[in-house]
Every structure is written in structure tokens, then in C-alpha cells.
Design an enzyme around this catalytic site. Sequence first.
Site, PDB file in Angstrom:
ATOM      1  N   CYS A 199      30.067  34.787  32.554  1.00 60.09           N
ATOM      2  CA  CYS A 199      31.281  34.009  32.819  1.00 60.09           C
ATOM      3  C   CYS A 199      30.916  32.552  33.039  1.00 60.09           C
ATOM      4  O   CYS A 199      31.678  31.663  32.697  1.00 60.09           O
ATOM      5  CB  CYS A 199      31.995  34.575  34.030  1.00 60.09           C
TER       6      CYS A 199
ATOM      7  N   GLY B 150      37.072  40.018  34.851  1.00 60.81           N
ATOM      8  CA  GLY B 150      37.246  40.304  33.428  1.00 60.81           C
ATOM      9  C   GLY B 150      37.735  39.069  32.712  1.00 60.81           C
ATOM     10  O   GLY B 150      37.637  37.952  33.240  1.00 60.81           O
ATOM     11  N   SER B 151      38.269  39.262  31.529  1.00 65.15           N
ATOM     12  CA  SER B 151      38.700  38.107  30.730  1.00 65.15           C
ATOM     13  C   SER B 151      40.019  37.557  31.277  1.00 65.15           C
ATOM     14  O   SER B 151      40.755  38.250  31.993  1.00 65.15           O
ATOM     15  CB  SER B 151      38.879  38.539  29.280  1.00 65.15           C
ATOM     16  N   THR B 152      40.325  36.339  30.896  1.00 66.55           N
ATOM     17  CA  THR B 152      41.573  35.718  31.345  1.00 66.55           C
ATOM     18  C   THR B 152      42.773  36.492  30.797  1.00 66.55           C
ATOM     19  O   THR B 152      43.787  36.644  31.493  1.00 66.55           O
ATOM     20  CB  THR B 152      41.582  34.231  30.932  1.00 66.55           C
ATOM     21  N   GLU B 153      42.659  37.032  29.583  1.00 65.60           N
ATOM     22  CA  GLU B 153      43.775  37.816  29.012  1.00 65.60           C
ATOM     23  C   GLU B 153      44.046  39.034  29.888  1.00 65.60           C
ATOM     24  O   GLU B 153      45.190  39.340  30.221  1.00 65.60           O
ATOM     25  CB  GLU B 153      43.440  38.301  27.584  1.00 65.60           C
TER      26      GLU B 153
ATOM     27  N   GLY C 264      43.250  39.369  32.978  1.00 64.19           N
ATOM     28  CA  GLY C 264      43.724  38.856  34.267  1.00 64.19           C
ATOM     29  C   GLY C 264      45.224  38.612  34.250  1.00 64.19           C
ATOM     30  O   GLY C 264      45.931  38.932  35.201  1.00 64.19           O
TER      31      GLY C 264
ATOM     32  N   LYS D  91      36.798  50.936  39.026  1.00 63.03           N
ATOM     33  CA  LYS D  91      36.648  51.347  37.634  1.00 63.03           C
ATOM     34  C   LYS D  91      35.645  50.433  36.937  1.00 63.03           C
ATOM     35  O   LYS D  91      35.895  49.235  36.773  1.00 63.03           O
ATOM     36  CB  LYS D  91      37.983  51.269  36.876  1.00 63.03           C
TER      37      LYS D  91
ATOM     38  N   GLU E  60      38.674  37.159  38.955  1.00 61.32           N
ATOM     39  CA  GLU E  60      37.492  36.385  38.541  1.00 61.32           C
ATOM     40  C   GLU E  60      37.452  36.463  37.030  1.00 61.32           C
ATOM     41  O   GLU E  60      37.123  37.512  36.468  1.00 61.32           O
ATOM     42  CB  GLU E  60      36.221  36.984  39.148  1.00 61.32           C
TER      43      GLU E  60
ATOM     44  N   GLU F 224      36.409  30.802  24.987  1.00 63.44           N
ATOM     45  CA  GLU F 224      35.244  31.462  25.583  1.00 63.44           C
ATOM     46  C   GLU F 224      34.665  32.419  24.538  1.00 63.44           C
ATOM     47  O   GLU F 224      35.329  33.377  24.132  1.00 63.44           O
ATOM     48  CB  GLU F 224      35.653  32.262  26.824  1.00 63.44           C
TER      49      GLU F 224
END
Length: 497
Positions: free
Chosen positions: A286, A230-233, A235, A177, A252, A387
Site C-alpha cells: 500500500c 484493502g483497495s479503495t474500491e 473500501g 476474514k 486502510e 495504484e
Amino acid sequence: MTDTAYGMWIGGQWCDSQEGECFSSINPATGEINGSVPRGQAADVDRAVAAARLAFDEGEWPRMSYQDRGEVLRQIAHLIRENARELAELETRDNGKPIKETTLIDIPTAADTFEGFAGMAGELKGETIPVGAPLFCHTRYEPIGVIAQIIPWNYPLLMAAWKLAPALFTGNTVVLKPSSLTSLTVLELARLMEQTDLPSGVVNIVTGLGPEAGRPLAAHPLVDKIALTGSTETGREVMGLAAATIKKATLELGGKSPTVVFKNADLDAAATGILATIFLNQGQMCVAGSRLLVEQGVHDALVEALVEKARRIRLGNGLDPETSMGPLISAAHREKVRGFIASGLKEGARLVSGGRVPDGKIFEKGFFLEPTIFDEVTEDMEITREEIFGPVLAVRGFATLDEAIALANATRYGLAASIWTNDMYQAYECARKIRAGTVWLNTYGNFFSEVPFGGYKQSGLGRELGGAGLREYAELKSITMDASPDRRSLITKWYGW
Ligand code: NAD
């Protein structure tokens, strides 16, 4: 590549979403619509996973040799190169990044990635383990199964290549996706894959929004592994969704990477390197070097050089070959970044460059923002901790090597770091002690398909690229054989028969 109504690619067929809904893909430099894309939902994810499942469980792909799968990857690389100009233009229109960047980095590196992994069979060698005669033990790598891959908008085609190439080479099947903000080059890649010997259903592309298409994909019970960039959130949420069926996960995620400059560094080279760490791709990387730590004594001179060079960065429509900085990805993202700039001002950081939406007719309809530099930041400020994912640099000084390392590590992220010094001791102390997956010494941003990349701490789980990245897509099986004449070495001892 002129169609404006795109479809999803499921089981080798182009199709609309089951609900028939679409969304538009926007050119961030002009606000113009580039194309319409199906708005996939859980039912579309189900169809795509079923196609990938069938291709894995009954298809030829997982059973083919590495050589044959490698040949298909080479075909994909070749077609990307043949269509490089069109792909570069489309990526620039869809993402906003300068054509210089898509032409020199995104598209050729995507091709190199497919080609690089096509030759990595040696990275999947098993071992022979001396467990003691008459037993014979060896290990082998096998594909995992159906892989869900979810990617961001900052390097759309390149992130697709980083994900697809290793997953395919190891023999998996995939549902990928793309980000809803940048689906077009991934769909063009699918059109190119159609022209290769890739069997139907091995790669499936579902387009859609994170909560509507990404979430059901990450949670799907028939998916064996999820790989997210993607973002840590996101993730955190995806890891939770994967937990229900104990899916394997590679994540990642975000970063807040330090650049450390010592007094004895080549300051002119460092200044140019620093601009690239934070203003390339509009800072939407990133690995952006968003925190700059400068040794006292050269701090003022370096900041002055950065401000002078930042003024020379040319903002504009990415299709203009002279442009070196394009717009941010969307109006909403620019507002988020401007919120961080306002917070920096409020918390007392010293704005030394940029910070504004540029004036001028060519900037009116796009989502442009000046390259921005804050000096005299402190560790408690939001712009130092969070970030930003935009062109905002936070600078502060340091006095000793130990202080530089402590400041570099004062973050919950651990993706990358860049060190500028001519002293090998300083360079290696930093390289060893900074808790980050990648360290660049007197350089920045070099990526190779052979070199593993990934994050410490909340920057992620697992690795991409290289042998380590390839093996993230493989199961490791141990096979033990009794080579004694009567096949009774172990069991017999237990029962005594
Ligand atoms: P994002 O997390 O918003 O979205 C990434 C992808 O996840 C998109 O395809 C999105 O649709 C999907 N998604 C969103 N919510 C989801 C959910 N709940 N369940 C499943 N899927 C969901 O990130 P973004 O804004 O597209 O990209 C920027 C982020 O990506 C930054 O944090 C950046 O650091 C990170 N990034 C990391 C790397 C790396 O290699 N570490 C590389 C590029 C970008």
C-alpha cells in the site's frame, strides 16, 4: 504444519463451510496447490458472528484486566516466535514473497505487534475533567463489541496481527476474514492461539471470497465495527454496507505514494531506498513509492543508477534464500499489472528498465514480472494516476520545491511519502505540506507498533498502530457524578423543589 485440508475456526472449533465447498491456495512461484480452504458463505459468517457475540456479551474477555489480556497477547507473540521458521516458509509458499522478507519482516514484526500492544494500557487512560464542584466528571475507554476484520493478501500474517492485537487488547471479540489468496498463515495463527489462554469464541476465522464471505460480514447487523485493509474500491463498498447499521469503520486503503529526491540528497542511498519503495514485496505494498519526482540536474544520474541497480535484483522462487524478488500473487494480478505497462507505453512514457515476463525455466509456471521503470511520465497518464500494486515505477523531473509539493499532492490518495534531501528546510516543508498520513525523511518503510499509520484522502479512514490505532477499537464513555451532600446540584435548580 503439513496438513493440506484446512478448516475455519469458529467458537473454538475447526469446521468446514456449511455448504461443504472449498477452494485451493496456490503457490504463485510454481502454481502448485498449498492446501484447500473452506469457501465460507453468509451462513458461516452468521455462525462466527454469533460465537463472537456470545463471547462478548457473556464471556470473560471484555471484563478481564488489561494486564491479563496483555498476558494472552504475549503468549501469542511467544508462539509466533517459536514457530517462526515454519510460518515464514508457509507465508513464502502461499504469497510468493522471498523467504528473506518473511523471515526478517513479516513474522518477527507480527510477534512484535502482539507484544507491543500488550503493553499499551497507558494509551487507554481516561481524563478527569474539571466541570466545577460539586460535579465530578471522568472518561473511560471501553471495548466496542464484535469487530469484523477483513484483510488483504500482501502481508497476510502481519496484517492479521495489526488488526487482532489492538482489537483484542481493548477487550473486543473478532471475526476475521483473510484474503482467499492467502489464508494459510492466518489459520496457523489460529492453531497457535488455541494453545493460549484466549477464551473460545473471542477470535473466529472465516475463510472465503470477498463477495461471498466479506460482504455479509461487513453488512452483518450484529457486528459493531468493521476494520478493512484493502483497495479503495472495496473500501467504498464496505463503507456503504456499514452505513445500514451505522457501524464504526476503519479503512486502510490504497496509495500512490510519491518519493521526492532533491539535488543535494545522498543519491546512492536514495537510489537504494527508491528500489525498496517500489520493488520490495514485488511492489505489492500500500505504501509503494510508485511515483518518483527528481529535481532537475540529478534526474539523469539517478535514473541511470536505478536502472543499473534494478538489473541486479534477483528474481526467483521465494524459497531460495538468494531471491530478492518473487512472483506476483496470481496470474490475474500479473495480467492487470501488464495492462498498466502496456498503457504506459501507449501513452508515451519512456520504458527504461524491465516491463517483461522474464525468460527461463524457473519462471515458466509462476507469475513473475521484471522490475519495471518508466521515465518522462506526465500527470495525465494512467501509470501516474492509478495504484498499480506491482513493480512499476513512474519517474518525472521537477524544477522547484513548490512544484515538487504540488506534484506530490496531485493524487486522490494520501497514504505515505518519502523525501530525500540534506536540507532541513526542504525536508520539513515537504513533510508539512504533503497530504499523507506518513512521511519518511531520508528513509522508507519504517513501521513500529507505537507509531500511528493511516491515510489522508481516499487512502482511508482512521489509524492503525500506536495509541491512535488502539483507541479506534474503543468507545469513549463520560461519567459525571454529583458529589454534593444532598445530590441535588443540577436537577433541583431546574424544578426549584
Ligand atoms: P481487495 O480490496 O481486493 O481485498 C481485500 C479484502 O477484502 C480481501 O479479504 C477480500 O476478500 C475482501 N473483499 C473484497 N471484496 C469485498 C466486498 N465487496 N466486501 C467485503 N470484503 C471484500 O484488496 P487486495 O487485492 O487483497 O489487497 C490489495 C489492496 O489493499 C491494495 O489496494 C492496497 O493498497 C491495499 N492495502 C492497504 C493497506 C493499508 O494499510 N492502507 C495495507 C495493505 C494493502
